[in-house]
Structures are given as structure tokens and as C-alpha cells.
Scaffold this motif. Sequence first.
Motif, mmCIF file in Angstrom:
data_model
loop_
_atom_site.group_PDB
_atom_site.id
_atom_site.type_symbol
_atom_site.label_atom_id
_atom_site.label_comp_id
_atom_site.label_asym_id
_atom_site.label_seq_id
_atom_site.Cartn_x
_atom_site.Cartn_y
_atom_site.Cartn_z
ATOM 1 N N ALA A 31 0.836 -1.210 0.000
ATOM 2 C CA ALA A 31 0.000 0.000 0.000
ATOM 3 C C ALA A 31 0.867 1.255 0.000
ATOM 4 O O ALA A 31 0.550 2.231 -0.690
ATOM 5 N N ALA A 89 2.245 1.710 -3.452
ATOM 6 C CA ALA A 89 1.206 2.127 -4.396
ATOM 7 C C ALA A 89 0.955 3.633 -4.373
ATOM 8 O O ALA A 89 0.518 4.198 -5.374
ATOM 9 N N VAL A 90 1.252 4.279 -3.243
ATOM 10 C CA VAL A 90 1.050 5.734 -3.169
ATOM 11 C C VAL A 90 2.374 6.497 -3.227
ATOM 12 O O VAL A 90 2.436 7.676 -2.898
ATOM 13 N N PRO A 146 -7.938 10.454 4.409
ATOM 14 C CA PRO A 146 -6.667 10.531 3.677
ATOM 15 C C PRO A 146 -6.532 11.878 2.967
ATOM 16 O O PRO A 146 -7.514 12.466 2.539
ATOM 17 N N ARG A 183 -5.661 13.914 -0.168
ATOM 18 C CA ARG A 183 -5.715 13.632 -1.612
ATOM 19 C C ARG A 183 -5.039 14.722 -2.377
ATOM 20 O O ARG A 183 -5.042 15.831 -2.115
#
Length: 145
Positions: free
Chosen positions: A12, A15-16, A143, A145
Motif C-alpha cells: 500500500a 502504491a502511493v 486521507p 488527496r
Amino acid sequence: MTRERMSGYFDALTAVGIAPETVPVWESASSDREHGRTAARWLLQQSPRPTALLCMSDELALGALQAARDAGLSVPADVSVVGFDDTPPAGVADPPLTTVRQPLVEKGRLAGELALTLLDGGRPSRPVRLDVELVVRASSAAPIR
């Protein structure tokens, strides 16, 4: 299990766009609240201070909530805390704990069946993967963004 959870956390992060090796990790010898408190106390002293603590169990996360309070931090305004299991104390924690729910009864039933199979001289079946579900409560911020 622990390795698979860590692998999922690292996937995870990747992935970011966050390199997992840049994230401090505390390996605990036990999954109890006091170990969670000790680990979180250390993690919250790192620079830069983490904005989230992902704990391998709800008990560790409940200790992390206490460490955040001890440090004068607000959860989730200053730091988000997430557990794993969705045990009954998670829902009544202050604040209620965001956690990953695993089917504990089903897990226990499968473990019992495996034990009986082995005691009868049988061989274990293929590994079974149980579904989990993220339960979002008040211990985690939205989160960015």
C-alpha cells in the motif's frame, strides 16, 4: 500472518509512492497493550513524527492510543491509529478504533477442524484465505488527496 500483513502494508505504501524503507517499524515481542504503548511512544518520537500508526492487532493499537494521549497528541487530528482484528474493545475505545475486521469465529472453526484432522492422522487441506474488511471509526483521519 504477520509477514503477509507487513507485505500488504508495504504494498500500500509503494502504491502511493512511499518507499517502505523510509517508514519506521517497531517489531513487538507481544501483542498486548503495554507493548503497543512502548512501541508507539518510540515511534511518536521519530522525526518526522508519523501521521499514522498501523498496528498488527487491536491490543497494540489500544496501547498506541494511550501513548498518543500520554504525549499530548490528539487522535486523529495529530496521529491516526489503526488496529487489526475488530475485537469488542475496539468499538468502545476512546476514540473508537479504526481496524481491519477478520472473521474470528470462522478462523477458530477452521483451526479446530484442522486440529481434528491432524489428530485423526489426516493431512492438512490447502491453505484457506479468509476475507477481511476495513472498519472505519473515529481513530483515523480522512486521507490527504
